[in-house]
Design an enzyme around this catalytic site. Structure first.
Site, PDB file in Angstrom:
ATOM      1  N   ASP A 183       0.856  -1.190   0.000  1.00 33.38           N
ATOM      2  CA  ASP A 183       0.000   0.000   0.000  1.00 33.38           C
ATOM      3  C   ASP A 183       0.890   1.237   0.000  1.00 33.38           C
ATOM      4  O   ASP A 183       1.723   1.416   0.892  1.00 33.38           O
ATOM      5  CB  ASP A 183      -0.892  -0.018   1.246  1.00 33.38           C
ATOM      6  N   ASP A 194      -3.260   2.622  -5.894  1.00 36.45           N
ATOM      7  CA  ASP A 194      -2.185   2.715  -4.908  1.00 36.45           C
ATOM      8  C   ASP A 194      -1.976   1.447  -4.078  1.00 36.45           C
ATOM      9  O   ASP A 194      -1.257   1.484  -3.074  1.00 36.45           O
ATOM     10  CB  ASP A 194      -2.431   3.893  -3.956  1.00 36.45           C
ATOM     11  N   GLU A 195      -2.581   0.323  -4.482  1.00 33.68           N
ATOM     12  CA  GLU A 195      -2.387  -0.891  -3.691  1.00 33.68           C
ATOM     13  C   GLU A 195      -2.456  -2.138  -4.565  1.00 33.68           C
ATOM     14  O   GLU A 195      -3.176  -2.175  -5.568  1.00 33.68           O
ATOM     15  CB  GLU A 195      -3.411  -0.992  -2.558  1.00 33.68           C
TER      16      GLU A 195
END
EC number: 2.7.7.7
Length: 390
Positions: free
Chosen positions: A22, A137-138
């Protein structure tokens, strides 16, 4: 039906290793690379382009402050310093301005965020190619087949991300996706958390039940009404009580959560249910007096959606629109087309057909366009039709 029973403890199959990576305060971190003078300051991102920083005659930059914001937008993200003042993503900007009036205000730049997302994922794939993309974003990463130990791999992945983007990330590693996602939040920012034998009760059970992906606000509220606020308390709850409150299937899943049980594989690809674009207006718009502005916005949304489909490699058959009126009533309409499409002109035609089925008896505060019934496109499909506002 018999009530659910507690499942086997986590880490019963130590051969499986799953990481959740993350990025730390992703959008904000990208902006801090661009504006390093803002490091250590509360920064809020979520404004329009009129809040761009001003370049002074001496080359220095002047930034807008959150107290100068006027409108109905929401916070896209904030730095950890702004979060310490109570400002979090999805919060109304005007409320955020009350909490942190002196915070620096920046506009969103999704093109920059997408570029950085692509680079960090490419860097990870060079080390561990079995990746499940979970958003900008992950990602989840299956590390099972790799020879290095978990700590060595985590350090390699973090260094690769740093080299590719200049940004930090946090990584959780465990036998499954459930525990790894929880773990990646435990030592943010820039953390590595490995959940092994004995760590379930020590590190996971003290967490609030709302931290679990799949226990939403309504379920959290119902659990709190039963006096269940942590995963540990959930683990101590009689299965019959959970079944009575939530039904057999969800009760079983809740008990699996308490024992760290999650058999979901890391999927290297999946077809999303839909892709959408929407915008909340700075002021309520009248469908007649503001027709030109609304038409411009609709064209822009369809063009952005075309870009999303092109980038992700999909076509869609069902076009939909979403409207929110000034009385906060939300209306949606959908239209299934004879053929799957991806170009903005077809999306615009479908959206306008949907809009004709709505009675406009109030001013508008939000407009959105979505495409669903998705399928993979072939390389010969090309978009890019020139659009007319009317």
């Amino acid at each position: 039906m018999e009530p659910p029973s507690a499942a086997a403890p986590a880490c019963a199959a130590p051969s499986r290793r799953v990481a959740h990576l993350d990025m730390d305060a992703f959008y904000a971190s990208v902006e801090l690379l661009r504006y390093p003078e803002l490091r250590g300051l509360p920064v809020v991102i979520g404004a329009g382009t009129r809040y761009q920083p001003h370049v002074n005659a001496d080359g220095s930059r002047s930034f807008h402050r959150l107290r100068t914001y006027a409108g109905r937008g929401v916070v896209t993200t904030s730095t950890y310093e702004a979060r310490a003042l109570g400002v979090f993503s999805a919060m109304g900007m005007m409320k955020a301005a009350q909490l942190a009036p002196d915070a620096v205000l920046l506009p969103v730049d999704f093109a920059a965020y997408r570029d950085c997302s692509r680079r960090f994922k490419q860097a990870v794939a060079a080390i561990a190619p079995h990746i499940e993309d979970r958003g900008i974003d992950e990602i989840y990463i299956d590390l099972t087949a790799l020879p290095e130990d978990s700590l060595t791999l985590a350090r390699r992945l973090k260094e690769a991300v740093k080299q590719a983007t200049g940004l930090s990330c946090s990584i959780g590693i465990s036998p499954n996706k459930l525990l790894s996602k929880l773990a990646s939040e435990l030592d943010k920012p820039d953390g590595i958390t490995i959940i092994g034998p004995g760590d379930l009760q020590r590190r996971i059970w003290p967490l609030d039940v709302s931290k679990v992906n799949g226990i939403g606000p309504k379920a959290t509220e119902r659990l709190r009404a039963l006096g269940i606020d942590t995963i540990a308390r959930l683990a101590q709850t009689p299965p019959a009580l959970l079944q009575a409150q939530f039904g057999l299937s969800y009760a079983r899943w809740l008990l699996d959560v308490t024992q760290g049980v999650d058999d979901r594989p890391v999927r290297t690809w999946s077809v999303p249910k839909s892709i959408s674009r929407e915008t909340t207006f700075e002021r309520d718009l009248d469908v007649r007096r503001d027709r030109a502005e609304l038409s411009t916005i609709l064209v822009r949304l369809c063009t952005q959606l075309e870009g999303d489909l092109e980038r992700k490699g999909y076509l869609g058959r069902t076009v939909g629109v979403k409207l929110r009126f000034d009385d906060f009533r939300t209306v949606t309409r959908d239209l299934t087309l004879p053929d799957a499409v991806a170009d903005a002109a077809a999306l615009l035609r479908g959206a306008r057909a949907c809009l004709k089925r709505i009675a406009f008896d109030h001013r508008l505060r939000l407009l959105g366009v979505r495409i669903s019934a998705l399928e993979k496109r072939n390389d010969s499909t090309r978009a890019g039709t020139q659009l007319s506002l009317y």
